[in-house]
Design a protein around this motif. Structure first.
Motif, mmCIF file in Angstrom:
data_model
loop_
_atom_site.group_PDB
_atom_site.id
_atom_site.type_symbol
_atom_site.label_atom_id
_atom_site.label_comp_id
_atom_site.label_asym_id
_atom_site.label_seq_id
_atom_site.Cartn_x
_atom_site.Cartn_y
_atom_site.Cartn_z
ATOM 1 N N GLU A 248 3.239 0.011 -2.455
ATOM 2 C CA GLU A 248 4.677 -0.204 -2.275
ATOM 3 C C GLU A 248 4.966 -0.886 -0.936
ATOM 4 O O GLU A 248 5.921 -1.658 -0.818
ATOM 5 C CB GLU A 248 5.425 1.119 -2.355
ATOM 6 C CG GLU A 248 5.495 1.704 -3.747
ATOM 7 C CD GLU A 248 6.205 3.042 -3.770
ATOM 8 O OE1 GLU A 248 6.452 3.617 -2.680
ATOM 9 O OE2 GLU A 248 6.516 3.519 -4.862
ATOM 10 N N LEU B 159 13.631 3.114 -1.996
ATOM 11 C CA LEU B 159 12.849 4.082 -2.745
ATOM 12 C C LEU B 159 13.490 5.456 -2.592
ATOM 13 O O LEU B 159 13.918 5.830 -1.501
ATOM 14 C CB LEU B 159 11.409 4.133 -2.219
ATOM 15 C CG LEU B 159 10.642 2.807 -2.305
ATOM 16 C CD1 LEU B 159 9.579 2.740 -1.226
ATOM 17 C CD2 LEU B 159 10.024 2.658 -3.677
ATOM 18 N N ASN C 145 6.976 -4.463 -0.667
ATOM 19 C CA ASN C 145 8.169 -4.682 0.151
ATOM 20 C C ASN C 145 7.928 -5.697 1.258
ATOM 21 O O ASN C 145 8.834 -6.466 1.595
ATOM 22 C CB ASN C 145 8.669 -3.343 0.702
ATOM 23 C CG ASN C 145 9.427 -2.556 -0.336
ATOM 24 O OD1 ASN C 145 10.606 -2.801 -0.585
ATOM 25 N ND2 ASN C 145 8.756 -1.632 -0.994
ATOM 26 N N THR D 248 7.590 3.809 2.724
ATOM 27 C CA THR D 248 7.316 3.788 1.290
ATOM 28 C C THR D 248 6.505 5.037 0.943
ATOM 29 O O THR D 248 6.238 5.871 1.802
ATOM 30 C CB THR D 248 6.518 2.530 0.904
ATOM 31 O OG1 THR D 248 5.217 2.595 1.506
ATOM 32 C CG2 THR D 248 7.227 1.260 1.367
ATOM 33 N N ASN D 249 6.117 5.128 -0.313
ATOM 34 C CA ASN D 249 5.307 6.267 -0.745
ATOM 35 C C ASN D 249 3.812 6.001 -0.645
ATOM 36 O O ASN D 249 3.008 6.911 -0.832
ATOM 37 C CB ASN D 249 5.642 6.642 -2.194
ATOM 38 C CG ASN D 249 7.088 7.042 -2.344
ATOM 39 O OD1 ASN D 249 7.570 7.909 -1.636
ATOM 40 N ND2 ASN D 249 7.790 6.389 -3.263
ATOM 41 N N PRO E 263 17.098 9.175 1.589
ATOM 42 C CA PRO E 263 16.673 8.261 2.655
ATOM 43 C C PRO E 263 17.809 7.616 3.445
ATOM 44 O O PRO E 263 17.552 7.028 4.500
ATOM 45 C CB PRO E 263 15.861 7.201 1.902
ATOM 46 C CG PRO E 263 16.351 7.250 0.505
ATOM 47 C CD PRO E 263 16.708 8.667 0.249
ATOM 48 N N SER F 27 11.760 7.382 0.167
ATOM 49 C CA SER F 27 11.445 6.657 1.394
ATOM 50 C C SER F 27 11.617 7.573 2.604
ATOM 51 O O SER F 27 12.686 8.132 2.832
ATOM 52 C CB SER F 27 12.365 5.442 1.527
ATOM 53 O OG SER F 27 12.149 4.774 2.738
ATOM 54 N N GLY G 227 4.226 2.411 4.584
ATOM 55 C CA GLY G 227 5.356 1.734 5.191
ATOM 56 C C GLY G 227 5.043 0.322 5.629
ATOM 57 O O GLY G 227 3.913 -0.166 5.531
#
Length: 451
Positions: free
Chosen positions: A120, A311, A124, A115-116, A87, A314, A291
């Protein structure tokens, strides 16, 4: 799309699943997962050759349906070109996905942290808010779902939080508006809005404004019941947050990317949050991706101060390539407008017509391809068809309704005493009517449990 029966293959898939797969949210010995052989568009099918119209969009993520050829091709092309990369580098698929998302988010939410998935993203966003403000607490609503990771599950306002609740996560819950089951004894949307905002402001006052980093809300709550907020509520929350220097976070993981008939549900209310979380529909769930869209002010906090989070995957190239293709498909095929139209012309009128015929339907709520039916035992008292968080025999009426829907080739989204109607955003009018007809028959089973 002609499913070919292959019971022997299905039995092998099922056996391996039962031997080795540990399923989420389940008592492992009490579940009987369907073995799925394939899917296309708005349908999937099992190894017996039985086809189901998917009124769940997976878990409300296949916004453009299953196996869209342009998205499948984009994933294949990306895998052949650059299947993965760390990333910290600039990668074309990642950059283009971020650009396309930022073009569609409201206001100045122009920086994208990938993010995944949705949980997540919430983790964040919460971390960013706390670091930006230097404050510890986050306020979230009852009747909400924000994910299953540590902070996200503590922010969640449904019973899945209870066994995971740390009691010390810096989370305070409050009541958001829901006129049908108003905690404020309101008799109009205007009253519900005014009283809900006063309740939030009172909660902030008693918790201490200087201790609160963020207020997080699902723009339109999803799993909790698709309760569209009354006019003025989100704007009122925005004003309260501004007054106290609190970060306003909107969770669009489920409601985003066309689901409500707009690119984001926030567009219905002309409100811009400081942070917005997304996932699911961003690439129709073809490869895990989520995200946080970040405002200029919060992005500036980390311009010269490292953001302490990251991550391994990411902005994964395969996921981002799927997002680029999905967003382009949605533009080219007018999927957002199609979701709005199907809701206005078919789903909304059709569901309200069902409500007139079935005493088990207490309320119809929704917009676009995002609807819920509140099922009740008694319309007058609004007693739910099953008790809150019911299981086993207490949940038998909803289980019978679900079985009736599946027997008629409709796969329903059921949560507590509700069935949600959340098909792909590009479902055709004929498919939507097919689903409504099956739902009509299944509701007759629910009607048997009314008084």
């Amino acid at each position: 799309m002609t499913p070919q029966p292959n019971p022997q293959a299905g039995a092998a898939v099922k056996a391996a699943d039962r031997a080795h797969v540990f399923h989420s949210w389940s008592a492992q010995e009490l579940i009987d997962p369907l073995a799925v052989a394939g899917a296309e568009g708005s349908y999937f099918w099992d190894y017996e050759g039985k086809r189901y119209l998917d009124f769940t969009s997976g878990l409300v993520f296949t916004n453009i349906g299953y196996q869209h050829p342009k998205v499948v091709a984009a994933i294949q092309e990306q895998a052949a070109t650059l299947s993965t990369f760390a990333p910290a580098f600039a990668v074309e698929a990642r950059s283009e996905a971020a650009r396309l998302i930022a073009e569609r988010t409201p206001g100045d939410l122009d920086k994208i942290f990938f993010t995944n998935g949705g949980a997540e993203a919430v983790e964040n966003a919460t971390r960013m808010a706390r670091l930006h403000t230097g404050r510890p607490k986050v306020l979230s609503a009852y009747r909400s779902y924000h994910g299953a990771t540590s902070t996200a599950i503590n922010l969640t306002g449904d019973p899945r939080r209870w066994p995971n609740d740390l009691g010390a996560a810096g989370v305070v819950h409050f009541w958001a508006p829901f006129l049908y089951r108003s905690p404020f004894h309101s008799d109009s949307e205007g009253q519900e809005c005014e009283r809900a905002l006063q309740h939030l402001e009172d909660t902030i006052a008693f918790e201490g404004p200087a201790t609160i980093a963020a207020v997080i809300l699902e723009t339109i709550p999803g799993t909790a019941g698709i309760m569209t907020p009354p006019p003025g509520y989100l704007a009122g929350v925005r004003e309260i947050c501004d007054r106290y220097g609190i970060v306003f976070v909107l969770d669009e993981v489920m409601a985003g990317f066309g689901r409500t008939g707009k690119w984001f549900a926030a567009d219905h209310y002309e409100v811009t949050p400081d942070l917005m979380t997304f996932a699911k529909g961003v690439n129709s769930g073809y490869v895990p991706l989520g995200g946080v869209a970040i405002s200029g002010a919060i992005a500036e906090t980390f311009a010269r101060r490292p953001y302490p989070g990251g991550l391994t995957y990411s902005g994964h190239p395969l996921a981002c390539a799927a997002a680029v293709a999905t967003i382009n498909v949605m533009e080219e095929e007018g999927v957002v407008g199609q979701a709005a139209a199907i809701g206005e012309r078919v789903l909304g009128p059709g569901l309200r017509e069902l409500a007139e015929r079935h005493p088990s339907v207490g309320e119809v709520r929704g917009t676009g391809a995002f609807w819920a039916l509140e099922l009740v035992k008694d319309r007058e008292t609004r007693e739910p068809l099953v008790p809150y968080n019911a299981s086993g025999e207490a949940n038998a009426p909803m289980a019978a309704f679900g079985a009736a829907a599946k027997a008629r080739g409709l796969w329903p989204f059921i949560n507590m005493n509700r069935t949600h109607v959340v098909p792909p955003c590009n479902i055709t009018e004929a498919e939507a009517k097919e689903g409504l007809a099956a739902l009509d028959e299944a509701l007759s089973v629910a009607d048997e449990h009314t008084v």
